[in-house]
Scaffold this motif. Structure first.
Motif, PDB file in Angstrom:
ATOM      1  N   VAL A 143       0.813  -1.213   0.000  1.00 25.38           N
ATOM      2  CA  VAL A 143       0.000   0.000   0.000  1.00 25.38           C
ATOM      3  C   VAL A 143       0.850   1.269   0.000  1.00 25.38           C
ATOM      4  N   GLY A 144       1.829   1.354   0.876  1.00 22.60           N
ATOM      5  CA  GLY A 144       2.670   2.543   0.948  1.00 22.60           C
ATOM      6  C   GLY A 144       3.436   2.812  -0.335  1.00 22.60           C
ATOM      7  N   LEU A 202       6.208   8.478   1.877  1.00 24.81           N
ATOM      8  CA  LEU A 202       7.564   8.983   2.078  1.00 24.81           C
ATOM      9  C   LEU A 202       8.483   7.924   2.687  1.00 24.81           C
ATOM     10  N   HIS A 203       7.934   7.039   3.513  1.00 23.86           N
ATOM     11  CA  HIS A 203       8.751   6.064   4.242  1.00 23.86           C
ATOM     12  C   HIS A 203       8.786   4.677   3.598  1.00 23.86           C
ATOM     13  N   ALA A 204       8.097   4.504   2.475  1.00 24.23           N
ATOM     14  CA  ALA A 204       7.947   3.179   1.874  1.00 24.23           C
ATOM     15  C   ALA A 204       9.269   2.553   1.424  1.00 24.23           C
ATOM     16  N   HIS A 205      10.264   3.366   1.149  1.00 27.85           N
ATOM     17  CA  HIS A 205      11.521   2.811   0.629  1.00 27.85           C
ATOM     18  C   HIS A 205      12.715   3.099   1.538  1.00 27.85           C
ATOM     19  N   CYS A 240       7.618  -1.038   2.075  1.00 31.24           N
ATOM     20  CA  CYS A 240       6.504  -0.577   2.899  1.00 31.24           C
ATOM     21  C   CYS A 240       6.262  -1.523   4.079  1.00 31.24           C
ATOM     22  N   GLY A 241       6.130  -0.908   5.257  1.00 33.25           N
ATOM     23  CA  GLY A 241       5.831  -1.680   6.457  1.00 33.25           C
ATOM     24  C   GLY A 241       7.035  -2.082   7.260  1.00 33.25           C
ATOM     25  N   THR A 242       8.241  -1.691   6.831  1.00 31.93           N
ATOM     26  CA  THR A 242       9.441  -2.173   7.519  1.00 31.93           C
ATOM     27  C   THR A 242      10.296  -1.088   8.174  1.00 31.93           C
TER      28      THR A 242
END
Length: 142
Positions: free
Chosen positions: A78-79, A85-88, A94-96
């Motif tokens: 999803v991200g 902004l934080h997905a990578h 995403c999620g980590t």
């Protein structure tokens, strides 16, 4: 063959193998009734696999995300699809990241993966500086 384990600061980082992802997508598409119902809705609908990857998205989702077809975001998290902004920030995507721990969307997804329905609110800061304010409802599907 030894598989490397990705580090994470929030949810698990592993993704479905390409063949499994293709099978997940196909399995949902074979449910014609669900595809028609979700496709006809004006609301945003995403179906995720156990690795939190998108296996179905309806047209309103594609429109909101600025893509031509929903298929363009299949396999993403999803991200990544919304360009969080934080997905990578972490290799796992995403999620980590440490920021993901506070994400209401991720919390809802993780609750759903544990077998319970969840509703959470979240603000996702996008790469372009804008923000999405969402109320995410997640429920397990078998």
């Amino acid at each position: 063959m030894m598989q490397s384990v990705l580090t994470t600061k929030a949810a698990h980082a592993e993704r479905a193998e390409a063949a499994q992802l293709a099978d997940d997508i196909l399995r949902f598409r074979e449910d014609a009734m669900a595809v028609q119902l979700l496709g006809a809705s004006p609301d945003i609908f995403l179906i995720l696999n156990e690795q939190r990857q998108i296996v179905f998205a309806n047209e309103p989702t594609a429109t909101i995300l600025g893509v031509d077809r929903p298929d363009e975001i299949l396999g993403l998290r999803v991200g990544e699809a919304v360009r969080c902004l934080h997905a990578h920030e972490e290799v796992g995507g995403c999620g980590t990241s440490e920021f993901c721990r506070e994400c209401g969307a991720l919390q809802a997804m993780m609750t759903s993966l544990s077998g319970r329905r969840a509703v959470r609110e979240c603000r996702i800061t996008l790469e372009n500086g804008d923000s999405l304010y969402l109320r995410v409802t997640a429920r397990p599907m078998v």
